[in-house]
Scaffold this active site. Structure first.
Site, PDB file in Angstrom:
ATOM      1  N   GLU A  34       0.863  -1.194   0.000  1.00 42.93           N
ATOM      2  CA  GLU A  34       0.000   0.000   0.000  1.00 42.93           C
ATOM      3  C   GLU A  34       0.898   1.241   0.000  1.00 42.93           C
ATOM      4  O   GLU A  34       1.821   1.337   0.799  1.00 42.93           O
ATOM      5  CB  GLU A  34      -0.927  -0.023   1.229  1.00 42.93           C
ATOM      6  CG  GLU A  34      -1.684   1.270   1.514  1.00 42.93           C
ATOM      7  CD  GLU A  34      -2.508   1.800   0.337  1.00 42.93           C
ATOM      8  OE1 GLU A  34      -3.328   1.059  -0.202  1.00 42.93           O
ATOM      9  OE2 GLU A  34      -2.291   2.975  -0.041  1.00 42.93           O
ATOM     10  N   GLY A 182     -24.457  13.055  -8.751  1.00 41.51           N
ATOM     11  CA  GLY A 182     -24.355  11.610  -8.529  1.00 41.51           C
ATOM     12  C   GLY A 182     -24.378  11.344  -7.027  1.00 41.51           C
ATOM     13  O   GLY A 182     -24.673  12.247  -6.224  1.00 41.51           O
ATOM     14  N   HIS A 441     -43.203  -5.199  13.853  1.00 40.23           N
ATOM     15  CA  HIS A 441     -43.938  -3.930  13.943  1.00 40.23           C
ATOM     16  C   HIS A 441     -43.592  -3.259  15.267  1.00 40.23           C
ATOM     17  O   HIS A 441     -43.505  -3.931  16.287  1.00 40.23           O
ATOM     18  CB  HIS A 441     -45.443  -4.212  13.889  1.00 40.23           C
ATOM     19  CG  HIS A 441     -46.283  -2.982  14.094  1.00 40.23           C
ATOM     20  ND1 HIS A 441     -46.494  -2.063  13.093  1.00 40.23           N
ATOM     21  CD2 HIS A 441     -46.946  -2.526  15.194  1.00 40.23           C
ATOM     22  CE1 HIS A 441     -47.265  -1.090  13.555  1.00 40.23           C
ATOM     23  NE2 HIS A 441     -47.551  -1.334  14.826  1.00 40.23           N
TER      24      HIS A 441
HETATM   25  C1  LIG Z   1     -16.677  10.424  -0.995  1.00 37.05           C
HETATM   26  C2  LIG Z   1     -16.859   8.965  -1.235  1.00 37.05           C
HETATM   27  C3  LIG Z   1     -17.834   8.270  -0.531  1.00 37.05           C
HETATM   28  C4  LIG Z   1     -18.013   6.911  -0.754  1.00 37.05           C
HETATM   29  N1  LIG Z   1     -18.968   6.246  -0.040  1.00 37.05           N
HETATM   30  C5  LIG Z   1     -19.178   4.931  -0.271  1.00 37.05           C
HETATM   31  C6  LIG Z   1     -20.165   4.221   0.463  1.00 37.05           C
HETATM   32  O1  LIG Z   1     -20.847   4.769   1.318  1.00 37.05           O
HETATM   33  N2  LIG Z   1     -20.324   2.905   0.205  1.00 37.05           N
HETATM   34  C7  LIG Z   1     -19.576   2.249  -0.747  1.00 37.05           C
HETATM   35  O2  LIG Z   1     -19.774   1.055  -0.951  1.00 37.05           O
HETATM   36  N3  LIG Z   1     -18.623   2.906  -1.444  1.00 37.05           N
HETATM   37  C8  LIG Z   1     -18.406   4.214  -1.225  1.00 37.05           C
HETATM   38  N4  LIG Z   1     -17.424   4.875  -1.914  1.00 37.05           N
HETATM   39  C9  LIG Z   1     -16.630   4.115  -2.895  1.00 37.05           C
HETATM   40  C10 LIG Z   1     -15.556   3.263  -2.187  1.00 37.05           C
HETATM   41  O3  LIG Z   1     -14.742   4.107  -1.406  1.00 37.05           O
HETATM   42  C11 LIG Z   1     -14.729   2.540  -3.206  1.00 37.05           C
HETATM   43  O4  LIG Z   1     -15.586   1.807  -4.064  1.00 37.05           O
HETATM   44  C12 LIG Z   1     -13.770   1.571  -2.546  1.00 37.05           C
HETATM   45  O5  LIG Z   1     -12.871   2.258  -1.711  1.00 37.05           O
HETATM   46  C13 LIG Z   1     -13.001   0.797  -3.605  1.00 37.05           C
HETATM   47  O6  LIG Z   1     -12.121  -0.063  -2.983  1.00 37.05           O
HETATM   48  P1  LIG Z   1     -10.785  -0.539  -3.723  1.00 37.05           P
HETATM   49  O7  LIG Z   1     -10.111  -1.463  -2.784  1.00 37.05           O
HETATM   50  O8  LIG Z   1     -11.130  -1.020  -5.076  1.00 37.05           O
HETATM   51  O9  LIG Z   1      -9.931   0.773  -3.961  1.00 37.05           O
HETATM   52  P2  LIG Z   1      -9.448   1.956  -3.007  1.00 37.05           P
HETATM   53  O10 LIG Z   1     -10.251   2.078  -1.796  1.00 37.05           O
HETATM   54  O11 LIG Z   1      -9.308   3.125  -3.921  1.00 37.05           O
HETATM   55  O12 LIG Z   1      -8.013   1.462  -2.553  1.00 37.05           O
HETATM   56  C14 LIG Z   1      -6.948   1.349  -3.460  1.00 37.05           C
HETATM   57  C15 LIG Z   1      -5.657   1.470  -2.691  1.00 37.05           C
HETATM   58  O13 LIG Z   1      -4.587   1.176  -3.568  1.00 37.05           O
HETATM   59  C16 LIG Z   1      -3.509   2.042  -3.266  1.00 37.05           C
HETATM   60  N5  LIG Z   1      -2.662   2.118  -4.469  1.00 37.05           N
HETATM   61  C17 LIG Z   1      -2.985   2.646  -5.675  1.00 37.05           C
HETATM   62  N6  LIG Z   1      -1.967   2.515  -6.531  1.00 37.05           N
HETATM   63  C18 LIG Z   1      -0.969   1.894  -5.849  1.00 37.05           C
HETATM   64  C19 LIG Z   1       0.340   1.481  -6.188  1.00 37.05           C
HETATM   65  N7  LIG Z   1       0.849   1.683  -7.408  1.00 37.05           N
HETATM   66  N8  LIG Z   1       1.091   0.874  -5.243  1.00 37.05           N
HETATM   67  C20 LIG Z   1       0.611   0.658  -3.988  1.00 37.05           C
HETATM   68  N9  LIG Z   1      -0.620   1.037  -3.611  1.00 37.05           N
HETATM   69  C21 LIG Z   1      -1.414   1.634  -4.528  1.00 37.05           C
HETATM   70  C22 LIG Z   1      -4.173   3.361  -2.936  1.00 37.05           C
HETATM   71  O14 LIG Z   1      -3.329   4.177  -2.154  1.00 37.05           O
HETATM   72  C23 LIG Z   1      -5.405   2.881  -2.176  1.00 37.05           C
HETATM   73  O15 LIG Z   1      -5.169   2.846  -0.798  1.00 37.05           O
HETATM   74  C24 LIG Z   1     -17.199   6.230  -1.701  1.00 37.05           C
HETATM   75  C25 LIG Z   1     -16.203   6.922  -2.396  1.00 37.05           C
HETATM   76  C26 LIG Z   1     -16.036   8.268  -2.171  1.00 37.05           C
HETATM   77  C27 LIG Z   1     -14.958   8.996  -2.931  1.00 37.05           C
END
Ligand SMILES: Cc1cc2nc3c(=O)[nH]c(=O)nc-3n(C[C@H](O)[C@H](O)[C@H](O)COP(=O)(O)OP(=O)(O)OC[C@H]3O[C@@H](n4cnc5c(N)ncnc54)[C@H](O)[C@@H]3O)c2cc1C
Length: 473
Positions: A34, A182, A441
């Site tokens: 990470e 959105g 309920h």
């Molecule tokens: C404001 C906001 C509110 C949201 N609310 C919700 C909600 O209520 N419910 C819901 O289901 N979803 C919600 N989401 C969406 C949700 O956050 C994402 O769908 C989810 O975090 C995706 O998970 P992920 O593991 O795919 O990626 P991420 O959470 O984006 O994690 C990816 C990780 O990879 C790391 N990374 C990237 N490139 C590299 C690299 N080259 N080397 C090492 N590490 C790297 C990043 O630092 C990051 O920590 C929200 C998003 C936002 C922006």
């Protein structure tokens, strides 16, 4: 010599850490890399901070509303430093919890930015600039997504914000323009309006919340308007200029006028974080930046998997976590596949919106003759006990088979009520099954049963519409 693992997971968000934990549970030697903080967008910038801020806004609003119920408080005052300290501590606790779970499941962790050196080795650059190469039989790409910026509108963290800035909440702009209606745009509209800001939302399309059932998104906009959050559809924020602490924007479309704001939040969507990872170099196929995967989350290179936001819509944490489990089990040789009939989607506005399955429009477009059951919260005793009358449950079923195709909810606690709908769709339940199921309920969940009964003209707490023959609907 490079250390060798059964699997390397790139990214420690909900997709990546879930995959790593399940791989650890399955006895695999696994490394999770990470570059920032464990927990990814969900814990640090997305789901968790927004829901904490929404909770605070809800409490402030409830304190004001309680006057009508005979309870008097002084006017709530917001101490931003205190609020941010509470939020940071909550996030730190959650992030530390993930680190503990990784350790407990024998997952090794490395902090640094990863890229593929070749199809089996990953080059990691630490913050200090050191470079290390690690190898694995399998690689799971879980690098997530990032906010899309608008050309010509450079983020500065004070007057031009994206969602990462908006959760930091360093100041409360008196007048906030949000571009995009959105999920993210409307959740921030709710947060900032509840904290006392004047919020204007503009949306280029003729509807909010993307593909959400039109009747449901239209109802939400009506409710938000009563709360002072106006969403201008078919409206473009053109010629947005920033001068000092002022933002001015020409709002073209529904409005056609120039307005002044104190900040603008760009919430026009997210794009996959897949560039610079060396994926294409080793033969991994991408489409519009998303990794193309099969039902086991395998990319076009069979030992390289991709999960979560970087592997395509919907961009949701629970979808990322589910895919993490599927990929881990596939790596362990188990016969798993990811093919959900319904992915729940929750919007934490007030009231919340939660949907699963097909909207009425999608069901019709895919050839179904549909029957609709509606139950409005105005008729629900439990809603009245908390002073709520706006909201509804809408059930879309196939007219011939009565199978539940979609459930759409605008209600407090919709986030929890929708789980019943997901189960119903996955198990192939009929609207009759939902109507026959005894619900406690008084609860908000009764409105799901009542909507299912209404679909057959049998709801108890509303005057039913005469059951028209399906063909006439
Ligand atoms: C404001 C906001 C509110 C949201 N609310 C919700 C909600 O209520 N419910 C819901 O289901 N979803 C919600 N989401 C969406 C949700 O956050 C994402 O769908 C989810 O975090 C995706 O998970 P992920 O593991 O795919 O990626 P991420 O959470 O984006 O994690 C990816 C990780 O990879 C790391 N990374 C990237 N490139 C590299 C690299 N080259 N080397 C090492 N590490 C790297 C990043 O630092 C990051 O920590 C929200 C998003 C936002 C922006």
């Amino acid at each position: 010599m490079a250390i060798s693992y059964d699997a390397i997971v790139i990214g420690g968000g909900p997709g990546g850490y879930t995959a790593a934990i399940r791989l650890g549970q399955l006895g695999k030697r696994v490394l999770c890399i990470e570059q920032e903080r464990l927990g990814g967008v969900c814990l640090n910038w997305g789901c968790m901070p927004t829901k904490a801020l929404l909770h605070v806004g809800e409490v402030i609003h409830a304190a004001r509303d309680l006057r009508a119920m005979g309870v008097e408080f002084g006017e709530p005052a917001i101490n931003l430093a205190g609020l941010n300290a509470w939020k940071s501590k909550m996030i730190d606790d959650l992030v530390n919890g993930i680190a503990t779970l990784l350790r407990a499941n024998h997952v090794e962790s490395l902090t640094g930015s990863a890229e593929l050196a070749d199809a089996h080795s990953v080059r990691v650059r630490t913050k200090e600039g050191a470079i290390q190469t690690v190898e694995a039989a399998n690689i799971v790409v879980a690098t997530g997504s990032e906010p899309i910026a608008l050309p010509g509108l450079t983020r500065n963290g004070t007057t031009v914000l994206n969602s990462d800035d908006a959760v930091r909440l360093e100041a409360l702009p008196k007048r906030l323009l949000i571009i995009g209606a959105g999920v993210i745009g409307l959740e921030f509209a709710t947060i900032y309006a509840r904290l006392g800001c004047q919020v204007t939302v503009v949306e280029l399309l003729d509807r909010a919340l993307g593909e959400t059932d039109l009747e449901i998104s239209t109802l939400l906009l009506r409710i938000l308007k009563k709360q002072g959050i106006t969403v201008h559809l078919k409206t473009k924020a053109a010629a947005v200029t920033v001068a000092g602490e002022r933002v001015s924007a020409v709002l073209e479309g529904e409005l056609n006028e120039k307005r002044e704001f104190d900040a603008v939040l760009v919430a026009v969507g997210r794009r996959p974080r897949t560039s610079g990872l060396g994926l294409e170099k080793v033969g991994v196929k991408l489409e519009r930046g998303f990794v193309v995967v099969d039902e086991q989350r395998r990319s076009s290179v069979p030992h390289i998997y991709a999960i979560g936001d970087c592997a395509g819509a919907p961009l949701l944490a629970h979808k990322a976590m589910k895919e993490g489990i599927v990929a881990a089990e596939a790596i362990a040789g188990q016969a798993v596949a990811y093919d959900p009939m319904a992915v729940p989607n929750c919007v934490y506005t007030d009231p919340q919106v939660a949907t699963a399955g097909l909207s009425e429009e999608q069901a019709k477009a895919s050839g179904h003759e549909v029957r609709i059951g509606r139950f409005r919260l105005a008729a629900l005793g439990r809603a009245r006990t908390v002073g709520v009358s706006d909201g509804m449950v809408k059930i879309v079923a196939d007219a011939a088979t009565d199978l539940v195709l979609g459930v759409h909810i605008v209600s407090p606690t919709a986030e929890s009520m929708i789980a019943e709908a997901v189960l119903a769709i996955e198990l192939g339940a009929t609207a009759q099954d939902l109507g026959l199921t005894m619900h406690p309920h008084p609860t908000f969940s009764e409105s799901v049963m009542e909507a299912a009964e209404a679909l057959h003209g049998r709801a108890i707490h509303i005057v039913n519409q005469p059951a028209a023959p399906a063909a006439a609907r």
